[in-house]
Design an enzyme around this catalytic site. Structure first.
Site, PDB file in Angstrom:
ATOM      1  CD1 TRP A  95     -22.734 -18.662  53.960  1.00  0.00           C
ATOM      2  CD2 TRP A  95     -22.404 -17.761  56.118  1.00  0.00           C
ATOM      3  NE1 TRP A  95     -23.818 -18.785  54.693  1.00  0.00           N
ATOM      4  CE2 TRP A  95     -23.822 -18.281  55.874  1.00  0.00           C
ATOM      5  CE3 TRP A  95     -22.156 -17.237  57.372  1.00  0.00           C
ATOM      6  CZ2 TRP A  95     -24.686 -18.230  56.873  1.00  0.00           C
ATOM      7  CZ3 TRP A  95     -23.253 -17.210  58.204  1.00  0.00           C
ATOM      8  CH2 TRP A  95     -24.458 -17.731  57.858  1.00  0.00           C
ATOM      9  NE  ARG A 137     -27.022 -26.819  55.442  1.00  0.00           N
ATOM     10  CZ  ARG A 137     -25.950 -27.526  55.535  1.00  0.00           C
ATOM     11  NH1 ARG A 137     -26.140 -28.722  56.347  1.00  0.00           N
ATOM     12  NH2 ARG A 137     -24.700 -26.934  54.914  1.00  0.00           N
ATOM     13  CG  ASP A 138     -30.819 -25.145  53.493  1.00  0.00           C
ATOM     14  OD1 ASP A 138     -31.113 -24.853  54.695  1.00  0.00           O
ATOM     15  OD2 ASP A 138     -29.706 -24.943  53.006  1.00  0.00           O
ATOM     16  CB  SER A 145     -32.737 -22.071  54.917  1.00  0.00           C
ATOM     17  OG  SER A 145     -32.139 -20.893  55.337  1.00  0.00           O
ATOM     18  CG  ASP A 195     -29.634 -18.688  54.208  1.00  0.00           C
ATOM     19  OD1 ASP A 195     -28.657 -17.962  54.327  1.00  0.00           O
ATOM     20  OD2 ASP A 195     -29.701 -20.006  54.500  1.00  0.00           O
TER      21      ASP A 195
HETATM   22  C1  FRU Z   1     -27.015 -20.982  54.114  1.00  0.00           C
HETATM   23  C2  FRU Z   1     -27.278 -21.917  55.336  1.00  0.00           C
HETATM   24  C3  FRU Z   1     -28.338 -23.032  55.201  1.00  0.00           C
HETATM   25  C4  FRU Z   1     -28.579 -23.119  56.460  1.00  0.00           C
HETATM   26  C5  FRU Z   1     -28.725 -21.693  57.080  1.00  0.00           C
HETATM   27  C6  FRU Z   1     -28.505 -21.720  58.423  1.00  0.00           C
HETATM   28  O1  FRU Z   1     -26.504 -19.766  54.244  1.00  0.00           O
HETATM   29  O2  FRU Z   1     -26.074 -22.457  55.967  1.00  0.00           O
HETATM   30  O3  FRU Z   1     -27.685 -24.024  54.621  1.00  0.00           O
HETATM   31  O4  FRU Z   1     -30.227 -23.524  56.642  1.00  0.00           O
HETATM   32  O5  FRU Z   1     -27.724 -21.150  56.545  1.00  0.00           O
HETATM   33  O6  FRU Z   1     -28.502 -20.277  59.014  1.00  0.00           O
END
Ligand code: FRU
Length: 514
Positions: free
Chosen positions: A305, A166-167, A98, A38
């Site tokens: 992915w 997250r993120d 992220s 990311d």
């Molecule tokens: C998305 C993700 C995010 C996470 C990161 C980990 O591609 O799964 O949710 O923060 O990649 O590398």
């Protein structure tokens, strides 16, 4: 600086030298070494665009996440900077996941990211826990905040799950205070929701409200949210995991989702339109930045992915690239994307053709003949002088020779060596555009094709195709849809050809990119 970060910086500086420029994309940002996923912290700071990214320097597969770092003045030419963060604290020892970046009033840059650690649970098991953390820096070096983590499970609203959290995307509100929107998986339906936290100073955070809840409509957990106002609408971008296909709109696996609407009086997104962000194979987790001249520009991880393990070059020394930066607009309730205009500075050797007739046997032949149609296609395949090259920016306008008499299909082959090639196939009767890398040289049983249902009624279609050494991005009709793929065809493969079942007219404007 921690030992972990010092080691990573030393390692990337040495290993970077083993990768030549020709082994990298010409104008897409790739990982400095090892693995990239990311985009993180996409921002404009001290006169430059900063792009951080999910980074595992030591291998070309995902591993303990660091933050890689690059800067650019035009979003096209990138310069690597030393890794910004490593997993070196108890609260992020399983990865600095992220996050995003913003400028503080005192001129420092604030990074907000998800720290991942393993903690023992009441039942004795060890589980990954995700918490929001901060680091502060000057555009080169960053120090993790002593008060980390700043948003932990005890700040979550009722019903929010504490494991998938997250993120964070940090935003500045008009009154100067801060908001962070964070992806979360509710305990009950295990799909996704976007929580909003607020802070006066960027360091002390409280839960504010919920921006949107998935309710299992679009995949499950929502990753990597971004939220902004654009052309009078409020736009939420998320990357849902585990999507199910819905007609032509979404496809299986991890996908991208754009929700367009407006905020209601409770700060919740009232949705008016939903759509995929990209209709190709390789695009995920995009982030946007507002440029100094007011453009909303998006970059995504140009990968998928589910196929990232299998779709890579045999001798590749790095893995992971970012998409082209794309200027965004909302028109007629839909998201439009255009390649960033700075790309035009790389254009050389303009070649133009108008009203080229491309013609081949119709499809409505007897079935025995139909078997030979592929052969017939190549018989009627045409090339145009000067229309070739691996790194190209080519706009094609395709229409029926005679108004109202639609042809069956029009095929564009690109990055072609003859034996290996990728394709765009346009079927105007069904309004379906297919992008196809099946014959690009991949030896893996993974998805190689995607189809988009092109909105509108116009008999003509315009496709701007931008091909780099390891990717192709097709922008359809002013950017109403984009289809992105990675490809690892040998670099000598630079042929471009056209064929038609039926009769079509073609205009071409082609530039080499240098
Ligand atoms: C998305 C993700 C995010 C996470 C990161 C980990 O591609 O799964 O949710 O923060 O990649 O590398």
């Amino acid at each position: 600086m921690s030992e972990v970060l010092r080691e990573a910086r030393k390692y990337e500086e040495i290993v970077e030298k083993t990768i030549t420029d020709r082994e990298r994309p010409l104008f897409h940002l790739s990982t400095r070494v090892g693995w990239m996923n990311d985009p993180n912290g996409f921002s404009y700071y001290k006169g430059k665009y900063h792009m951080f990214y999910q980074y595992h320097p030591y291998d070309i597969v995902w591993g303990p996440m660091h933050w890689g770092h690059a800067v650019s003045e035009d979003l096209i030419h990138w310069q690597y900077l030393p890794a910004a963060m490593g997993p070196d604290e108890p609260y992020d020892q399983f990865g600095c996941f992220s996050g995003s970046a913003i400028t503080l009033d005192d001129g420092r840059q604030l990074l907000m990211y998800t720290g991942v650690s393993k903690e023992s649970q009441p039942d004795g098991s060890l589980k990954e826990v995700q918490k929001q953390c901060l680091a502060v820096g000057d555009g080169l070096d960053y120090e993790k905040y002593s008060g980390n983590p700043v948003i932990t499970a005890d700040k979550l609203p009722e019903g929010a799950g504490s494991f998938d959290f997250r993120d964070p995307k940090i935003l500045r509100k008009p009154d100067g205070t801060f908001a962070a929107i964070v992806g979360n998986r509710p305990i009950k339906d295990k799909s996704g929701q976007i929580l909003v936290f607020s802070s006066k100073d960027g360091f002390h955070w409280e839960y504010d409200h919920t921006l949107d809840t998935n309710r299992c409509r679009y995949g499950r957990m929502w990753e990597c949210p971004d939220f902004f106002e654009l052309d009078g609408k409020d736009v939420l971008l998320v990357s849902p995991q585990d999507m199910l296909p819905e007609g032509f709109e979404y496809h299986n696996g991890n996908g991208t989702l754009c929700l367009i609407g407006h905020l209601d009086e409770n700060g919740r997104l009232a949705e008016e339109q939903n759509q995929s962000i990209d209709y190709g194979i390789d695009f995920y987790a995009p982030q946007t930045v507002l440029t100094p001249d007011g453009r909303r520009v998006m970059i995504g991880w140009m990968q998928n992915w589910d196929t990232s393990g299998a779709m890579r070059g045999e001798d590749l020394k790095w893995f992971g690239q970012m998409s082209l930066p794309r200027e965004l607009h909302v028109k007629n309730g839909r998201l439009y994307q255009q390649p960033i205009r700075e790309l035009e500075n790389l254009r050389r050797d303009r070649i133009e053709y108008k009203d080229v007739k491309v013609e081949g046997p119709d499809e409505d032949l007897s079935s025995s003949l139909a078997l030979n149609l592929a052969e017939k296609d190549s018989e009627s395949e045409i090339t145009l002088d000067g229309v070739k090259g691996r790194c190209v920016d080519i706009t094609m306008k395709i229409r029926p020779e005679e108004a109202g008499r639609l042809f069956d299909r029009f095929t564009i082959k690109f990055a072609s060596s003859g034996e290996h090639y990728s394709m765009l196939i346009w079927r105007p009767k069904e309004r379906i555009l297919r992008i196809d890398r099946k014959f690009s040289g991949s030896r893996r049983a993974i998805i190689h094709q995607r189809r988009a249902l092109v909105p509108g009624e116009d008999e003509a279609i315009s496709i701007r195709l931008i091909v780099d050494r390891f990717s192709a991005e097709a922008f359809i009709d002013d950017g109403i849809q984009v289809m992105t793929i990675t490809l690892y065809t040998e670099q000598e493969a630079g042929g471009i050809s056209f064929s038609c079942r039926g009769k079509a007219m073609l205009d071409v404007e082609k530039y080499s990119l240098e």
